[in-house]
Design a protein around this motif. Structure first.
Motif, PDB file in Angstrom:
ATOM      1  N   ILE A 154      10.976  20.426  16.255  1.00  0.00           N
ATOM      2  CA  ILE A 154       9.799  21.273  16.048  1.00  0.00           C
ATOM      3  C   ILE A 154       8.965  20.758  14.878  1.00  0.00           C
ATOM      4  N   LEU A 155       9.636  20.374  13.791  1.00  0.00           N
ATOM      5  CA  LEU A 155       8.928  19.843  12.628  1.00  0.00           C
ATOM      6  C   LEU A 155       8.193  18.548  12.971  1.00  0.00           C
ATOM      7  N   SER A 156       8.807  17.725  13.817  1.00  0.00           N
ATOM      8  CA  SER A 156       8.178  16.472  14.222  1.00  0.00           C
ATOM      9  C   SER A 156       6.905  16.735  15.026  1.00  0.00           C
ATOM     10  N   VAL A 157       6.951  17.721  15.921  1.00  0.00           N
ATOM     11  CA  VAL A 157       5.773  18.068  16.715  1.00  0.00           C
ATOM     12  C   VAL A 157       4.678  18.647  15.820  1.00  0.00           C
ATOM     13  N   ILE A 158       5.052  19.490  14.858  1.00  0.00           N
ATOM     14  CA  ILE A 158       4.071  20.051  13.915  1.00  0.00           C
ATOM     15  C   ILE A 158       3.409  18.936  13.116  1.00  0.00           C
ATOM     16  N   TYR A 159       4.212  17.955  12.692  1.00  0.00           N
ATOM     17  CA  TYR A 159       3.659  16.831  11.938  1.00  0.00           C
ATOM     18  C   TYR A 159       2.687  16.031  12.802  1.00  0.00           C
ATOM     19  N   LEU A 208      -5.720 -18.480   3.172  1.00  0.00           N
ATOM     20  CA  LEU A 208      -6.024 -18.022   1.806  1.00  0.00           C
ATOM     21  C   LEU A 208      -4.761 -18.208   0.967  1.00  0.00           C
ATOM     22  N   SER A 209      -4.696 -19.323   0.263  1.00  0.00           N
ATOM     23  CA  SER A 209      -3.484 -19.656  -0.489  1.00  0.00           C
ATOM     24  C   SER A 209      -3.435 -18.981  -1.847  1.00  0.00           C
ATOM     25  N   ASP A 210      -4.595 -18.889  -2.505  1.00  0.00           N
ATOM     26  CA  ASP A 210      -4.651 -18.251  -3.822  1.00  0.00           C
ATOM     27  C   ASP A 210      -5.045 -16.787  -3.633  1.00  0.00           C
ATOM     28  N   VAL A 211      -4.091 -15.990  -3.165  1.00  0.00           N
ATOM     29  CA  VAL A 211      -4.385 -14.612  -2.775  1.00  0.00           C
ATOM     30  C   VAL A 211      -3.342 -13.670  -3.340  1.00  0.00           C
ATOM     31  N   CYS A 212      -3.775 -12.476  -3.663  1.00  0.00           N
ATOM     32  CA  CYS A 212      -2.856 -11.447  -4.162  1.00  0.00           C
ATOM     33  C   CYS A 212      -3.277 -10.095  -3.598  1.00  0.00           C
ATOM     34  N   GLY A 213      -2.372  -9.154  -3.637  1.00  0.00           N
ATOM     35  CA  GLY A 213      -2.661  -7.816  -3.140  1.00  0.00           C
ATOM     36  C   GLY A 213      -3.098  -6.892  -4.266  1.00  0.00           C
ATOM     37  N   ILE A 214      -3.978  -5.969  -3.935  1.00  0.00           N
ATOM     38  CA  ILE A 214      -4.397  -4.920  -4.870  1.00  0.00           C
ATOM     39  C   ILE A 214      -4.204  -3.594  -4.131  1.00  0.00           C
ATOM     40  N   ALA A 215      -3.165  -2.874  -4.486  1.00  0.00           N
ATOM     41  CA  ALA A 215      -2.766  -1.695  -3.733  1.00  0.00           C
ATOM     42  C   ALA A 215      -3.525  -0.446  -4.173  1.00  0.00           C
ATOM     43  N   ALA A 216      -4.182   0.176  -3.215  1.00  0.00           N
ATOM     44  CA  ALA A 216      -4.816   1.477  -3.454  1.00  0.00           C
ATOM     45  C   ALA A 216      -3.838   2.574  -3.047  1.00  0.00           C
ATOM     46  N   ASP A 217      -4.086   3.779  -3.500  1.00  0.00           N
ATOM     47  CA  ASP A 217      -3.220   4.906  -3.167  1.00  0.00           C
ATOM     48  C   ASP A 217      -3.400   5.303  -1.699  1.00  0.00           C
ATOM     49  N   SER A 218      -2.598   6.260  -1.272  1.00  0.00           N
ATOM     50  CA  SER A 218      -2.724   6.842   0.057  1.00  0.00           C
ATOM     51  C   SER A 218      -2.308   8.308  -0.037  1.00  0.00           C
ATOM     52  N   THR A 219      -2.681   9.086   0.967  1.00  0.00           N
ATOM     53  CA  THR A 219      -2.369  10.512   0.958  1.00  0.00           C
ATOM     54  C   THR A 219      -0.873  10.715   1.181  1.00  0.00           C
ATOM     55  N   PRO A 220      -0.152  11.320   0.231  1.00  0.00           N
ATOM     56  CA  PRO A 220       1.309  11.430   0.327  1.00  0.00           C
ATOM     57  C   PRO A 220       1.819  12.083   1.615  1.00  0.00           C
ATOM     58  N   LYS A 221       1.163  13.156   2.073  1.00  0.00           N
ATOM     59  CA  LYS A 221       1.701  13.861   3.240  1.00  0.00           C
ATOM     60  C   LYS A 221       1.582  13.063   4.525  1.00  0.00           C
ATOM     61  N   TYR A 222       0.710  12.054   4.538  1.00  0.00           N
ATOM     62  CA  TYR A 222       0.583  11.210   5.728  1.00  0.00           C
ATOM     63  C   TYR A 222       1.288   9.865   5.563  1.00  0.00           C
ATOM     64  N   LEU A 223       1.967   9.671   4.427  1.00  0.00           N
ATOM     65  CA  LEU A 223       2.650   8.411   4.183  1.00  0.00           C
ATOM     66  C   LEU A 223       3.761   8.136   5.203  1.00  0.00           C
ATOM     67  N   PRO A 224       4.573   9.140   5.603  1.00  0.00           N
ATOM     68  CA  PRO A 224       5.580   8.862   6.649  1.00  0.00           C
ATOM     69  C   PRO A 224       4.959   8.302   7.924  1.00  0.00           C
ATOM     70  N   ASN A 225       3.833   8.860   8.335  1.00  0.00           N
ATOM     71  CA  ASN A 225       3.158   8.359   9.534  1.00  0.00           C
ATOM     72  C   ASN A 225       2.668   6.931   9.326  1.00  0.00           C
ATOM     73  N   ASN A 226       2.079   6.664   8.165  1.00  0.00           N
ATOM     74  CA  ASN A 226       1.557   5.335   7.890  1.00  0.00           C
ATOM     75  C   ASN A 226       2.671   4.292   7.770  1.00  0.00           C
ATOM     76  N   MET A 227       3.787   4.693   7.176  1.00  0.00           N
ATOM     77  CA  MET A 227       4.911   3.768   7.038  1.00  0.00           C
ATOM     78  C   MET A 227       5.522   3.451   8.399  1.00  0.00           C
ATOM     79  N   LEU A 228       5.654   4.461   9.251  1.00  0.00           N
ATOM     80  CA  LEU A 228       6.201   4.228  10.587  1.00  0.00           C
ATOM     81  C   LEU A 228       5.265   3.363  11.416  1.00  0.00           C
ATOM     82  N   ARG A 229       3.981   3.658  11.327  1.00  0.00           N
ATOM     83  CA  ARG A 229       2.992   2.857  12.050  1.00  0.00           C
ATOM     84  C   ARG A 229       3.008   1.411  11.560  1.00  0.00           C
TER      85      ARG A 229
END
Length: 246
Positions: free
Chosen positions: A16-21, A215-236
């Protein structure tokens, strides 16, 4: 039997929680159908609960139990390795004095950038203010559910935040991360140092793509994300990474 009943009720609750999410994710209006996977997970968990309650697992042949157990263990191992790699880049902060930063596009709306994109743009503004010689490439085409190209929407936002127009290079043809990188590369001088600005869960894969396309001389710059949608984004991101590797 009491133990089986307890497992059933736990699985029912998780289903049920999964469907609500799934409904919560769909309500963001992202334009993708990935929310359906949470409904699928809810159904699978519920069916597992029923199978435990009816003791179906006990009746299964021993070889099937072994095979199923191996599949589950391998799947969990792969999932943990991929997610560990994703997490390893979630706090990437790049380095100062880069020649360019590329802000990867995401959905724009009539009232401005989507929350996901706003996180990226705010991080870009922060970096550009600290590094006045860096040029910003805003990369993203126009989707069917967008009023204008993502590049145009991003450029407007940066200008409103005080970034000089001369420091903003729009790239408005891309539809994928791969195209973001390859099309943006055409706007840069050879051998330039580059920072990829995207949400924390996306940095690991974005860097893989950037390095693959030269792009050999490249680095990441991490921006934030909405915490409550992070599980969805991580799974995706897990499925996106598997698709990329395969």
């Amino acid at each position: 039997m009491k133990k089986n009943m307890m497992v059933f009720w736990i699985c029912l609750l998780l289903g049920i929680l999964s469907v609500i999410y799934a409904v919560m994710v769909h309500a963001t209006g992202s334009g993708t159908a990935f929310f359906l996977i949470w409904i699928g997970i809810g159904i699978v968990v519920f069916l597992f609960g029923i199978s435990v309650y009816m003791e179906v697992w006990k009746k299964a042949p021993h070889p099937i139990k072994i095979f199923a157990g191996m599949i589950v263990c391998i799947g969990l191992l792969v999932f943990c390795i991929v997610e560990g790699c994703v997490i390893s880049q979630m706090h990437a902060d790049g380095r100062g004095g880069l020649d360019y930063i590329i802000v990867l596009g995401a959905q724009v709306r009539k009232d401005g950038p989507s929350p996901v994109l706003k996180y990226r743009l705010d991080k870009a503004v922060e970096y550009l203010n600290e590094n006045p010689d860096t040029v910003c490439i805003v990369s993203g085409g126009q989707g069917s559910n967008e009023p204008w190209s993502e590049a145009e929407g991003m450029a407007r936002y940066l200008q409103e935040k005080g970034i000089d127009t001369a420091r903003i290079l729009p790239e408005d043809k891309s539809q994928t991360t791969e195209q973001n990188i390859t099309n943006s590369k055409k706007l840069m001088k050879e051998g330039a140092s580059v920072g990829i600005v995207t949400n924390n869960f996306h940095v690991f894969r974005a860097l893989q793509i950037a390095k693959k396309y030269g792009l050999s001389d490249v680095c990441g710059i991490a921006a934030d994300s909405t915490p409550k949608y992070l599980p969805n984004n991580m799974l995706r991101e897990f499925f996106a990474e598997m698709k990329w590797l395969l």
